[in-house]
Each structure stands twice: as structure tokens, then as C-alpha cells.
Design an enzyme around this catalytic site. Sequence first.
Site, short mmCIF file in Angstrom:
data_model
loop_
_atom_site.label_atom_id
_atom_site.label_comp_id
_atom_site.label_asym_id
_atom_site.label_seq_id
_atom_site.Cartn_x
_atom_site.Cartn_y
_atom_site.Cartn_z
N GLU A 58 -5.93 -11.94 8.25
CA GLU A 58 -5.63 -12.02 6.81
C GLU A 58 -4.51 -13.01 6.53
O GLU A 58 -3.50 -12.68 5.91
CB GLU A 58 -5.30 -10.63 6.26
CG GLU A 58 -6.51 -9.69 6.35
CD GLU A 58 -6.26 -8.31 5.78
OE1 GLU A 58 -5.11 -7.89 5.75
OE2 GLU A 58 -7.23 -7.67 5.37
N ARG A 74 0.83 -1.21 0.00
CA ARG A 74 0.00 0.00 0.00
C ARG A 74 0.86 1.26 0.00
O ARG A 74 0.52 2.27 0.64
CB ARG A 74 -0.96 0.04 1.18
CG ARG A 74 -1.73 -1.24 1.41
CD ARG A 74 -2.48 -1.69 0.21
NE ARG A 74 -3.15 -2.98 0.41
CZ ARG A 74 -3.71 -3.67 -0.58
NH1 ARG A 74 -3.66 -3.24 -1.82
NH2 ARG A 74 -4.31 -4.81 -0.34
N ARG A 127 -18.53 -8.48 9.30
CA ARG A 127 -17.13 -8.14 9.56
C ARG A 127 -16.99 -6.94 10.50
O ARG A 127 -16.04 -6.87 11.28
CB ARG A 127 -16.43 -7.86 8.23
CG ARG A 127 -15.07 -7.22 8.39
CD ARG A 127 -14.34 -7.21 7.07
NE ARG A 127 -13.18 -6.34 7.11
CZ ARG A 127 -12.36 -6.15 6.10
NH1 ARG A 127 -12.57 -6.78 4.95
NH2 ARG A 127 -11.31 -5.35 6.19
N GLU A 168 -4.73 4.38 0.87
CA GLU A 168 -5.06 3.10 0.23
C GLU A 168 -6.42 3.13 -0.47
O GLU A 168 -6.52 2.75 -1.64
CB GLU A 168 -5.03 1.97 1.27
CG GLU A 168 -5.41 0.63 0.70
CD GLU A 168 -5.28 -0.50 1.73
OE1 GLU A 168 -4.79 -0.23 2.85
OE2 GLU A 168 -5.65 -1.63 1.41
N GLU A 171 -15.25 11.77 -1.39
CA GLU A 171 -16.43 11.02 -0.95
C GLU A 171 -17.58 11.19 -1.95
O GLU A 171 -18.29 10.23 -2.25
CB GLU A 171 -16.88 11.50 0.44
CG GLU A 171 -18.05 10.69 1.00
CD GLU A 171 -18.44 11.12 2.42
OE1 GLU A 171 -18.08 12.25 2.80
OE2 GLU A 171 -19.08 10.32 3.12
N TRP A 225 -14.55 -11.28 1.58
CA TRP A 225 -13.93 -10.32 2.50
C TRP A 225 -14.89 -9.65 3.47
O TRP A 225 -14.49 -8.78 4.24
CB TRP A 225 -13.17 -9.26 1.69
CG TRP A 225 -12.08 -9.87 0.86
CD1 TRP A 225 -12.18 -10.32 -0.42
CD2 TRP A 225 -10.73 -10.15 1.28
NE1 TRP A 225 -10.98 -10.85 -0.83
CE2 TRP A 225 -10.08 -10.76 0.19
CE3 TRP A 225 -10.02 -9.93 2.47
CZ2 TRP A 225 -8.74 -11.17 0.25
CZ3 TRP A 225 -8.70 -10.33 2.52
CH2 TRP A 225 -8.07 -10.95 1.42
N LYS A 254 -8.00 0.07 14.65
CA LYS A 254 -8.25 0.95 13.51
C LYS A 254 -9.40 1.90 13.82
O LYS A 254 -10.34 1.55 14.53
CB LYS A 254 -8.58 0.13 12.25
CG LYS A 254 -7.38 -0.63 11.70
CD LYS A 254 -7.62 -1.16 10.29
CE LYS A 254 -6.37 -1.93 9.84
NZ LYS A 254 -6.40 -2.29 8.41
N ASP A 279 -12.08 -0.87 7.27
CA ASP A 279 -10.67 -0.77 6.90
C ASP A 279 -10.39 0.53 6.15
O ASP A 279 -10.23 0.51 4.93
CB ASP A 279 -10.27 -1.97 6.03
CG ASP A 279 -8.77 -2.06 5.83
OD1 ASP A 279 -8.02 -1.39 6.56
OD2 ASP A 279 -8.33 -2.80 4.93
#
Lengths: 684, 684
Positions: free
Chosen positions: A291, A165, A341, A398, A516, A546, A365, A370
Amino acid sequence: MEKFRASERLVDQLSEEKLTSYRAWLQYEQIENQDYVSKIKPFVQHVAVDLACDEIIDNALIEWQTGLSSMFQINASIIKDGSVDKGLVLKLDQDYQEDAYVLRASDDQLILTGGSSRAILYGVFHILRLIQRRALLAGLSIKETPKNKIRMINHWDDMNGSVERGYAGKSFFFDDYQFIKDRQRVYDYARLLSSVGINALTINNVNVHRIETELVTDTFLSDVKQTSDIFNQYGITMYLSINYAAPVELGVLTTADPLDEDVIAFWGKTAKHVYDVVPNLGGFLVKADSENRPGPFTYGRDHAQGANMLGKAVEPYGGKVIWRCFVYNNKQDWRDRKTDRARAAYDHFKPLDGEFNDNVILQIKNGPMDFQVREPVSPLIGELENTNQFLEFQIAQEYLGQQRHLVYLIPQWKEVLEFDTYAKGENTKVKDIVSGEVFDNKIAGIVAVTNVGIDYNWTGHTIAQLNFYGYGRLIWNPDLTSEEIALEWIKQTFGHDPKTIETIMKMVMPSWEAYENYTSPLGIGWMVNVSHHYGPNIDGYEYDMWGTYHFADRNGIGVDRTIATGTGYTGQYHAENRDLYESIETCPDELLLFFHHVPYTHVLKSGKTVIQHIYDTHHKGVEQVEEMIANWDSLADKVDERRHQDVKERLSHQLWSAKEWRDTINSYFYRKSGIADEQNRKIY
Amino acid sequence: MEKFRASERLVDQLSEEKLTSYRAWLQYEQIENQDYVSKIKPFVQHVAVDLACDEIIDNALIEWQTGLSSMFQINASIIKDGSVDKGLVLKLDQDYQEDAYVLRASDDQLILTGGSSRAILYGVFHILRLIQRRALLAGLSIKETPKNKIRMINHWDDMNGSVERGYAGKSFFFDDYQFIKDRQRVYDYARLLSSVGINALTINNVNVHRIETELVTDTFLSDVKQTSDIFNQYGITMYLSINYAAPVELGVLTTADPLDEDVIAFWGKTAKHVYDVVPNLGGFLVKADSENRPGPFTYGRDHAQGANMLGKAVEPYGGKVIWRCFVYNNKQDWRDRKTDRARAAYDHFKPLDGEFNDNVILQIKNGPMDFQVREPVSPLIGELENTNQFLEFQIAQEYLGQQRHLVYLIPQWKEVLEFDTYAKGENTKVKDIVSGEVFDNKIAGIVAVTNVGIDYNWTGHTIAQLNFYGYGRLIWNPDLTSEEIALEWIKQTFGHDPKTIETIMKMVMPSWEAYENYTSPLGIGWMVNVSHHYGPNIDGYEYDMWGTYHFADRNGIGVDRTIATGTGYTGQYHAENRDLYESIETCPDELLLFFHHVPYTHVLKSGKTVIQHIYDTHHKGVEQVEEMIANWDSLADKVDERRHQDVKERLSHQLWSAKEWRDTINSYFYRKSGIADEQNRKIY
């Protein structure tokens, strides 16, 4: 090249025009305003060092002289072990908090008193920053105490030289499975870090592959030491990302079970040896059971058992273990709508609160997913009452345009820091939790994934330097506004022309909103290409494993995360926030699709339908990029050619990319909903 | 190990159980049936060579002895320069076509007369094939003349060792930017190729990168020669893929303009040197102006100018230039519905018909897109009346399950070969055009991208060997049926147990249909993940630049390629096919969405709506894989364990993948159309 003393070798490698980019916010442009010069001169002729010198103080003095010689063509004389009536006096006061300092000035004397050598270094950078911003010094009275004790950077650099990244070229630590022996870049980087108050970092990727596993062995320990020593000279504590399965990976044992005697002995011995060679190492950062990384789950142990085993190994040496909470099922079946998730960090770590060693810190985080353009704040923050914790941001863009798009991130982070968790009643803000104040944590702070690489401007996009700068400034003092931080940076980086300042402010301030606008709407996130995470792909993650879905069909879109009918995720928040998000009536528009599945015809608080909102914001986002370009074009004669051209090229790509996003998103939802744009704009 | 004489070194490397896979269809199992043995023995005791021996004849004799010793434990005695009354007699008749041969047998003498040494080799393989299939020899009278004079294989092997679109391990030609010095695999491969009549191949990828550009230089020419010589011993002519921009890439010139004197001189000199070192080289294969490869367009020249310049360079040495027609705009704007990639080959090359040198051959993919599970036949085939051409197939299952899915490709290729183009009136079939018969071409034939790699079974999936075998057999004789070819292969590969034969036939025969059932429906193609082309991603190529769209919206799906309202692609066909495809009434169901955009409620000739067809076929496809598995499981005690396990594992993955396809496709179209499955099966 006194101007950029620390980088003489790089001066040979980089042309002067590229050096301007390389200098970032430490331009130290010569000051033409003689009135200002005359007012500052009394303070800058002499510097008296009324304390014991060390390498950090030496670097503070070098920086002081570098800045002054460049801005004033003055060679400040240094008086060691003494004081001066006119000029700068450096003093130590051990009653101050370690990183705190006070600046007090009369008409011609400026006393900088710090709680440590590092605080003095920060104070010197502070004065230079004031001068670069043309502030007056006379009568100054400032006390600075950083809000967060640990202010950290994470590198995701691999020893093959790539940066996971990374969007600013390869690693400047590693290449070809070795440390890069010319460490000039590391010195210059340490200097940039300390100029904005960063006092900790990791140098290698949290995904620790075979070769990096050997960083804790004699293969690389002398390199580790040399690198750590450089950072120490700038008051920065270095950490290593380690491989939880190291005993297996290195072929020493057949297990990495944290309760296994041999594993405990392995880590005890490893820690002892590492600290024998590198006594100033901060500790270890661990990504485990995440991961496809190995972890305690492999052995039926929990994360406290895993982390504490390592914590005990480094404890005798004052080491810390930072343990990432980014643990979720990345082999999810997309057909399964019950597994969420977003729940994972809370579900995994909340039950373990209070079970971690004193020198273990959980790294959380900012959001539950993410680093998306818009997410709610992680509900785990405020829920760990007896556990050290770090908040994790990502400076690397990212999911935010990968430093090819101009996106100013401070406004996003400020929303996180100002978020009221209600953990201990009203006004329990994230910023006060992660600073350690709310739960009286011994260790606390903020960490972020860096956005730098070997590119000559450090960050790929010149204006992405602002996110690096701003990150340091914001976590030092979260009460700084986004505008204040941007203004600081612009003046230091591009000078004092009012039009330049005003124009760049107009570009950066709405840039997060613009991004956005033209990407995924209303908090739903993702909709990017799988794996590389760049560019629109609305269904990219929709039928994958994912845990990242939007569930768009011909009638509506969004993830139902309510307690009433959804995954129950809202229940992870304290009552006030839970109720806010649970109800479709009160849920903020910008997070609506994160929490609710609604028809395209649902009317937002703005009065628009969801589908019309999508069309409108996507057109607006592109227009905002067009405005950015017009603004930047107007600075053609105000900014040096190299930096102007660099930014211009990226803005031009950003516009192309924004149009791809606009047209793909609008076409996708038009094809699905069949509802026409009220304004009849082109949809494909 | 007489049984596998050519591979003694590999015998050391591979275990006996893996060697069974490695032997492919040349198993030469010992014959237990003594009645059959007694009937064949008279023919196999002696072999008389009534012609001048060369390396190819030597290899024919080695193969004969290898087969006999393994099947009969006989060491056939060789009588050179003579004849025998009992046994096999090899004769040459130069009046025969080069690759043709005749087999005539009395009760105990079998005379094999060939037009060349290569024809003799083919004849020997033919007899061994007959014996492996337990055919009788007495009274035999067969004349074999291959339909296609050139029967070619293309490798997409790179010198770094990888194989582009390779699904059977790395390259056995190259590794680490060098030729692999142990050439045992190359010998064994040449033997397999000649056993099914292949007489030409390229060894390196059509995408020629920096290093492979040097294949025509002294860096690699001695390796090229050694490799070419091996293939020559099996009657196979080797070609090289070259880089059109070689003069620039090698730093010799600054241009590759085909009309530039220096470029012409460069290629003249290069060709002379290449042929000095490798006189038996067939020539060059070129991918130009395609998918970012350089070509004549760069210099404002057309493809005839580009190809002819190279053609002239190799002409003095009898060389040929094969020029790929896979030229299209791969930077298309998905918003542009007028540009149609399907039109590209015809639009580029039809106008150049008649302008190519005699030794230039255009290589045309079977369909207008790119080896999809279902495409119409390329309209360019039949339109080049004065140009040499090759038809190109792909044995590698790039879009057909990548050798993790069992898909028997011969039925697909037979549809292509039997397709009536009407180019010279009714019954102008593709097979007669590409064989050179219709337009009396000097050079003609068929080429295919190989599916082999360094895996011990050559093809990754054991049953993918059938596509390699079948390709050779089919292009030798396109009138063989798919069933005949599969039966031939099964008997040679797995023996003569009736249940085994019947069961494997039940697996392979419907496998293409099954794959089509559970992947993209009704000829629309694509819907795969971008770049690696595996697994479902319905919108993967929808908003991208590759010209590969389905235009699905909430009402319908398909690409309008009609003259009346679409891209006009149907107009590239002769009237009969044009009208067939143009009308939604006559367009075959299986290609409907390739030619027309229709509502989901459109009723197919089958009586089902498009949406119900999608649901039904996707369920059926998965059921077909389940049947395959049940069938294969029933052979657990019939097939050796290694091959049984290998296939079982792949079938198990295929089932998982087929379910991913089924559920993703069905969910996608249900979410979009809102139309329920009549049978109420689960949709997510």
C-alpha cells in the site's frame, strides 16, 4: 482512591461515573456476600514473597493489594523473603516455562509458583479474576501454560495524535508530533494488557511517516526508552514499527537497497544505538512494499533479503524483526479479472519459505483479503514449514462497525484458530501452527491491531472492551469457548446479577452473525465506502484499483476463484480444503460468493436461493439489532447510568446503520436481479 | 521587466518560462509585422488625459504604457489635463452609464470617452485587446455598454489557505489563518479581472468557518481594508462572505434570531464599524440554512426576515446583501422518492418574492441541482418579479473535470443565458432577466465561482484560463459567440499563427460535449465519487442523503419529475417549458433522464436506444479526447515548451480518466441491462 491506585491523576480528570467505564474488567467491586468473603479471607490476609523482588513482582503485589482493599477492605500484609501458613505464597520455579504458573491451595494457603516474575503477575491477575467471578479457592489446583509464547498488540498510532483505523479517540502515546509526557494512561494500559496476558506490543503505526521515522533516532529515543520501561514493568516487551526507507527518509543515504553496504552499515549502527539506549526493546515491525510503503522490491530485492538485512542488524542485541505479509498490488485494473488479490500473500511468501533469518517472523493476516466480516483462512498458514510466523487479527472493528456496532469477535477468531489446514494431515489446526507446535518454530504467536484510544472507556463502545479482554484470553488459551470468555468478562465488568449476565450474553453471542446478516452476504466482503470503510456502498470498491470485486450483474454475483474456471486461488489450499472450496456442491454457504460466481437463483444448502437469502438475512440482521436494544433497555436499572447510556446511544445508531445496510443491499440486488422478495417486504 | 510591470517581485520568483503562463491573455508579445506597426504607431505615441486623474486612471495609464512598451518598444508620453491631435485622448462623460465607453478614431487620433474612471480602464484594455488581435484602429467607432451592471467573482478561499473546490493550488489571499502580506498576486489578479470587465468580488468562502467569522472584526479589518483598496484601484468592489451565526460564533450573543433586538443591534454596530474602517466595501454574501450552515430557519424565521435584517444593517453605508438560494434538504432519505431536491430553490424563494429589501439580492445557481455537466435552467429564474437577483455560474470545474480535463464552459453558459423562460411571454430570455431589464431591477448581474489559485498559470490547466477570460467577456456581452470569445483568447494568449488558432479551436469547441459524452448521460448528472466529486462512481450518490439519484434498475433509468406521475417539478416552469419537459415525446434528449424514468430500450429522437446511446457516446467521448491530444501534439513546435508540456500532461491524464468513465459506465449499464453493444466493443 485505593480502588484504582495506579490512576490517581486520572481520577482527578475523570468523574467517578466515567471511572467505572475506565476500570474496564478490573472493577474490583466490594463483595457483599459475607459467606463468600469468609471463605476467601484466609487466603488474602497475608502474602509471602518467597523470591527476589523486581518491578514486575512489585506491580503484582500492588495489584493484589489494590484488588483486596477494594473487594474486601483488607490491607494484605506483605512478608518479603519468607513464607506464610495462611495466605498467598509467591514462588519461582525456573524449570517452568517462562510464562507458566501453578496455583495450588489448601484450605487456607494458596501457593502461586511461576516460571518468571511475569508468570507470577499473571497468576495474581488469575486469582483476582477468580475472586471477581466468585470462585472458591480452597483445594484449587491449576496449571496454566499459554498456548502462544508471544501474545502481541499492534498500535496504529501516529505521532500527530491520530490513530489509523482508531475508533476510540486519539492516541494516548502521541500528540502534536511528540510523546505525551503525562504517561499515566500508559501505566494503566500496561496493567490492562498484563491482566489478560499480553506480553508484547508496538506503539506506532505500521505506516511510518516522516516524523515516526525518527523514533529510532536521538530525537525520540529517550521517550522510547521511558515508554518501553513502563511496559517492561508489566512484563511487556515493546517493539517499534520502522520505516524501511529510513536511510533515505532521514537524508543519510540515497538508497535503502538491503544489499547495499552503506544501508547494511546504517542499520547496524542504528540498531546498536537504539539498543544502547533501549536495551529492553523487542525489535522492529515492518510493513514493506505494501500500500505505497517502500520496500525491497524498489531495489529489485526480495522480502527475505529485505527482512534478513534488518534481522542481522538487531541480532546481536537479541532483537526480532516482524515482517508483514500484507503485500499485494493496490494499483490493480478492475477490468483485469485474472489478477486475484487473495492470492498475493501466498504467491509472494511461500516461495521464500526457509530463507528467513532465525530472528525474523512473518506476520500473516487471518484471511487473504483484509479483516472482512467473513473470509476463508489465509492459505499461507500451514505452508511455511521453515519460517517463524505470527497470525494477525484486528480487534479494531475497521470493517466490522468501527466500534459503533456491537460485534463480539471471539467467535470469528475461534473459527480461524480451529480451522484444519491439513498441512500435515488431518487435524493440523491453525492454532497449533501459529503456536509453533506443528513446525517447531523458535518464535511464534499471535498479534492483533488494538481497539483502544484515549476515550474514557478505552474502546469507544463499552462492550468493545470485551474484544480486547477476549483477545488476550483466547490467545492464552484457544480452547476457551466464546461463551466462557464472555461470561468471565461480563461478571468482572458488570457484576453478578443473573439477569444482567444472561441478557448481555444474549446480546453479544449472536452479534457477529447479526453484523454479517445485515452487511455483505455469503463471504463476498467489501461493499463499504471507500477509504473510511464505514456504511454500505455496494459498488464502492467495484470499479477501483484495490482488487476487491463482487462482479454482480443482472444474473448473478461472486468471484470465481476455482482452478477449473477462475483465478486458481483454491489451489493454494491443501487437497482437502482445495476440493471443498473448488466444488460449488461442497463449498460452505457462508463462503460461496468468495469462491464462486453463481446466479441469484442458485439454491444454497439452506434450501434458499441466493437472492432470497440476501433478503432474509438482511431483515433478520436488523431484527437482531432490535432484540439487542430491547435486551439492553431491560437492564436500565441494572447497569450504571453512564455505561447504560453510552451503550444505548451506540445501539441506537447501530440500528439506523443496520437499516441503511438492509435497505441499500436489498434495493441494489432487487434493482439488479428483478426478483421479488418471497415475503413481499418493502424494497426501495 | 517593463513587459510585466505590475509583477516585478513575482518575476523574481517565477522563471521566465513560467511567467509566460502567468501572463495569461495579457502577453503583449512584441509585434513583428511592420506594416501593422506603422498603421498603429500614430495612435500610440502620446496619450492625453482630459480628465481628473485618480488611482484607476493611473492604472489605466500604466497598463497602456506596459502594453505599448512590450508590443512596440514605445514609451508613450503622457500629457495630463490636455489633449493631443495624434494619439489617444481619454475623456469623461458623466451622461454615459457608469461602465460604458465609446472609442472613436480618425486616422491618427483615438478618443476614448468613458462614463467613469473604470470605463476608461475598460476602454484601455479594449484597445490593447484590439492591438493584441491585430485589429486596425483608424476609423474605429465602438460603443460598449455592459449588459450586466454587476459582474462578480466569488472565491471559496478559506483562511487556512485551502480553496474549497479549488483546482489551481492554494489561496493567494490567505495562508495559515492570516492574510498573505505580500499582496503582489492580488494586484496582478485585480488587473486580470478588470481586463475582462469584472467589477465585484468576494474573497472568502461562502462556508464561513470560525476564523473567517472574524473578518468583520478588528482582528482582520485592516487587512480587509488593504485588500479592498487594491481592488478599488482597478474598479472592483470587494464584498465579504459572512457567517449568519456570527453573534453566536463570536461569543457575543446566544442567538442569531433576525428578529431579536440584540441581534439587530449586533449587526448594526458591526456594519457601522466595518464601514468606518472599509468604506468602499460592497457588502455581504450569505449562505444560510444550506448544507449545515446556520440560518434564519434555526429560529423559525424565513429567509426574507434573515436577509432583510442584514440588509438594513448595511443600508446606511450603501452596502448590499447577497443571499444564496442554494437551500435544500441535505439530509434526505434516499428511500423517499417524493422529495425532489430540484424543487428546493423555487419552493423556498418563490413565495417570498417582493418581500426583500431593496439592497438585498438573491443569488440563484444556473440549474436546480449543482453545476452538473447538464441540467435544465433553474425554474426560479423568471419567477421573481419583484426581487433583485444574480445568476450564479461556476468557473471552477467542480463536476466538470476539476481543471484536469479540458472543458470550455462558455457554450454551456450561453445555453443558459439564451434559454427562453416565457416568464413574460415568448422571448423572455435568462440573459434579459438577470441583467435586470425584464423586471426593471435596481440591482442585477451575474456571479461565478472562480477557478484561480496560486498556481503559476492561475488556473491549474492552462486552457482553463479561457473560462476565466470567457466568463468576463460573456457577461459583459452575452451576444458574443463562444467562437468569438475563444478566438479572442487564443490570439492574445498563443499568438497569431493560423494553424495554432485553428488547432486550439478544434480542441476547445467540442470539449464540453466530449466531457458530457464520457460522463453521466442524458442529463442525469452526478455518478461521481462522493465528497471530492472526481471520477466515476455511478452509485456514489444513489443511496445517500443528498437528493441526487438516478434510480437505475435492470429495466431502466431516470427521475420522473413530471406532474402526471412524478415529483411535479416540471410544474415550476411556465406552460411552454412545462409542457415541453412533461411529455416524453417533446423532452429534449439531452435532458431526458432528468425528467423521465425510461427503459433502456426507449428510442431517442436520435433514433438510438438509451442503452446504445450510452455505449456510443462513451466511446465517442474517449475518441474526442484522443483527437484533442493529437491536435495538441501537432502544436509541439508552435507553443512554448512549458505551456505545451503542462497541457500535454493534463490531456494525458484526461484520456486515462475518460477511459475510466467510459468503461465504468458501460460496464455498469451492461451488467444491469444485459443488453449488448450493437458494435460489440469491449465491455467489462
